[in-house]
Enzyme design. Structure first.
Site, PDB file in Angstrom:
ATOM      1  N   TYR A 141       0.811  -1.227   0.000  1.00  0.00           N
ATOM      2  CA  TYR A 141       0.000   0.000   0.000  1.00  0.00           C
ATOM      3  C   TYR A 141       0.841   1.272   0.000  1.00  0.00           C
ATOM      4  CZ  TYR A 141      -4.143  -2.839   1.060  1.00  0.00           C
ATOM      5  OH  TYR A 141      -5.165  -3.745   1.011  1.00  0.00           O
ATOM      6  N   LYS A 189       3.644 -15.333   2.227  1.00  0.00           N
ATOM      7  CA  LYS A 189       3.609 -16.090   0.970  1.00  0.00           C
ATOM      8  C   LYS A 189       5.055 -16.426   0.640  1.00  0.00           C
ATOM      9  CE  LYS A 189       1.365 -17.709  -2.625  1.00  0.00           C
ATOM     10  NZ  LYS A 189       0.602 -18.961  -2.535  1.00  0.00           N
ATOM     11  N   ASP A 221      -2.776 -18.134   1.328  1.00  0.00           N
ATOM     12  CA  ASP A 221      -3.902 -18.790   0.641  1.00  0.00           C
ATOM     13  C   ASP A 221      -4.508 -19.893   1.502  1.00  0.00           C
ATOM     14  OD1 ASP A 221      -1.401 -19.861   0.246  1.00  0.00           O
ATOM     15  OD2 ASP A 221      -1.663 -20.379  -1.852  1.00  0.00           O
ATOM     16  N   ASP A 245      -5.499  -6.894   5.648  1.00  0.00           N
ATOM     17  CA  ASP A 245      -6.707  -6.196   5.214  1.00  0.00           C
ATOM     18  C   ASP A 245      -7.750  -7.228   4.774  1.00  0.00           C
ATOM     19  OD1 ASP A 245      -8.449  -4.268   4.443  1.00  0.00           O
ATOM     20  OD2 ASP A 245      -7.248  -3.457   2.805  1.00  0.00           O
ATOM     21  N   ASP A 249     -11.061  -8.741   7.244  1.00  0.00           N
ATOM     22  CA  ASP A 249     -12.420  -8.560   6.710  1.00  0.00           C
ATOM     23  C   ASP A 249     -13.122  -9.904   6.568  1.00  0.00           C
ATOM     24  OD1 ASP A 249     -12.337  -5.850   6.578  1.00  0.00           O
ATOM     25  OD2 ASP A 249     -12.792  -5.702   4.441  1.00  0.00           O
TER      26      ASP A 249
END
Ligand code: NAD
Length: 357
Positions: A141, A189, A221, A245, A249
């Site tokens: 970000y 990852k 994942d 993020d 959620d």
């Protein structure tokens, strides 16, 4: 204990839910002989209307001089035509940046009384109590360079982390885990990304300083799947910015309503506390706002800025108790009878006062 709290109630349902959050803080102060000072400051659409800017300098400076900032929510449809940098939400983004918190804490708790509100089966959500610790100032970000070349039809973002950035947020996760079930799940990852390999190696290094905390690594994942299949296996979940993020959620479905979710952002100049939801203009002024996310946010103020763990727990237990008694706001009533914002707040307050005696 003395605590100076900046109260930025904001727009829409922000002031409605913040009033209930400060009511529980006042009860804790009165019962424990604490001195909590509240400084009400404008932000968002209200600030644009009265001061021509979503974050007046006075709001920022006074917030920086407080021990904690308690936000409601910002956003008002009447400013939708303004460019993003002038809209109410710009005030929130700016204050988050100026306060400088790098660790975003988001609890995801399953309340037995609300088991039917989650799309997940009750046997899956039973006993779930996860705390996400999401790195908030780095990663994809914020990484440079970033660009979009519209002619070439090519865009570029950069995922970058330094070991120091990982170390400081990992320490927050391990310290919080020590006060909970002593388990950290670090998400990355590392099978594909060098940034994740650095993340994993750094977290392994930090873990050596916390031998009482069990560390496991999960690829992002498979973590997305585990969260929906076996969420009770997790305690503290440590993630970089983007992964956190998405996963925090996703885990919102465990609790079952946006109106129930609190958050805190710590590690900067002043800690920032805010319910996860927005200003909900569709229900503002109707008494349909669920104040429990804001009330649970007040508990986080006590835990992380006041070191008042017992009082924070008393608020959380009071929320569980009113839900167990069957009290529901509109968002969690599933078509059945519901109470208004103020009635829900009052019920939590009554429970809390019995517990604080
Ligand atoms: P929202 O979170 O305001 O509302 C989404 C849906 O959830 C709505 O149907 C709303 O009625 C419901 N809801 C939200 N909070 C609730 C509560 N406490 N009790 C009961 N129901 C609740 O998101 P949105 O509709 O996408 O955005 C509305 C405005 O809020 C926009 O201007 C947006 O930019 C802003 N926003 C602000 C924040 C913030 O201040 N942190 C966060 C998200 C959105």
């Amino acid at each position: 204990m003395k605590l100076k709290i900046a109260v930025l109630a904001g727009d829409g349902i922000g002031p409605e839910v913040t009033a209930e959050a400060t009511a529980v803080l006042r009860a804790v102060a009165a019962a424990g002989g604490h001195t909590f000072e509240y400084i009400e400051l404008p932000v968002g659409g209200t600030a644009i209307t009265n001061f021509g800017t979503p974050l007046p300098d006075k709001t920022l400076q006074e917030s920086l001089a407080c021990d904690a900032v308690l936000m409601g929510a910002v956003g008002d449809n009447k400013f939708n035509a303004l460019p993003p940098s002038e809209r109410p939400e710009a005030g929130l983004l700016k204050i988050r940046k100026e306060l400088g918190g790098f660790a975003n804490l988001r609890p995801s708790v399953a309340y037995p009384a609300l088991a039917e509100n989650s799309p997940l089966r009750a046997e899956v959500t039973k006993d779930v109590d996860i705390l996400f610790v999401r790195e908030l100032l780095g990663g994809l970000y914020f990484g440079e360079p970033r660009w979009w070349d519209k002619e070439k039809k090519l865009a570029h973002n950069t995922m970058v982390y330094s070991a120091d950035e990982v170390t400081r947020v990992a320490k927050v996760a391990f310290e919080l885990a020590q006060k909970r079930k002593k388990k950290v799940t670090s998400v990355d990852k590392a099978n594909v990304l060098e940034v994740s390999q650095l993340w994993r190696a750094t977290v392994d290094e930090v873990a050596k300083g916390y031998p009482d905390v069990k560390l496991e690594h999960q690829l992002v994942d498979s973590m997305a799947i585990h969260l929906m299949n076996i969420p009770r296996n997790f305690d503290v979940v440590l993630t970089e910015n983007l992964f956190g993020d998405i996963l925090s959620d996703e885990s919102g479905v465990i609790t079952g309503s946006l109106g129930m979710l609190p958050s805190a952002t710590i590690g900067g100049k002043v800690n920032l506390y805010e319910p996860v939801h927005g200003s909900a203009p569709d229900i503002a002024g109707t008494g349909k706002a669920n104040p429990l996310g804001a009330i649970l946010t007040a508990a986080m103020v006590l835990r992380h800025s006041g070191n008042l763990e017992a009082e924070a727990k008393a608020i959380e237990d009071s929320v569980t108790a009113v839900l167990d008694k069957g009290l529901r706001t509109a968002d969690i009533a599933r078509g059945a009878a519901f109470v208004k914002t103020g009635e829900m707040g009052k019920a939590v307050l009554d429970e809390l006062n019995t517990r604080l005696k």
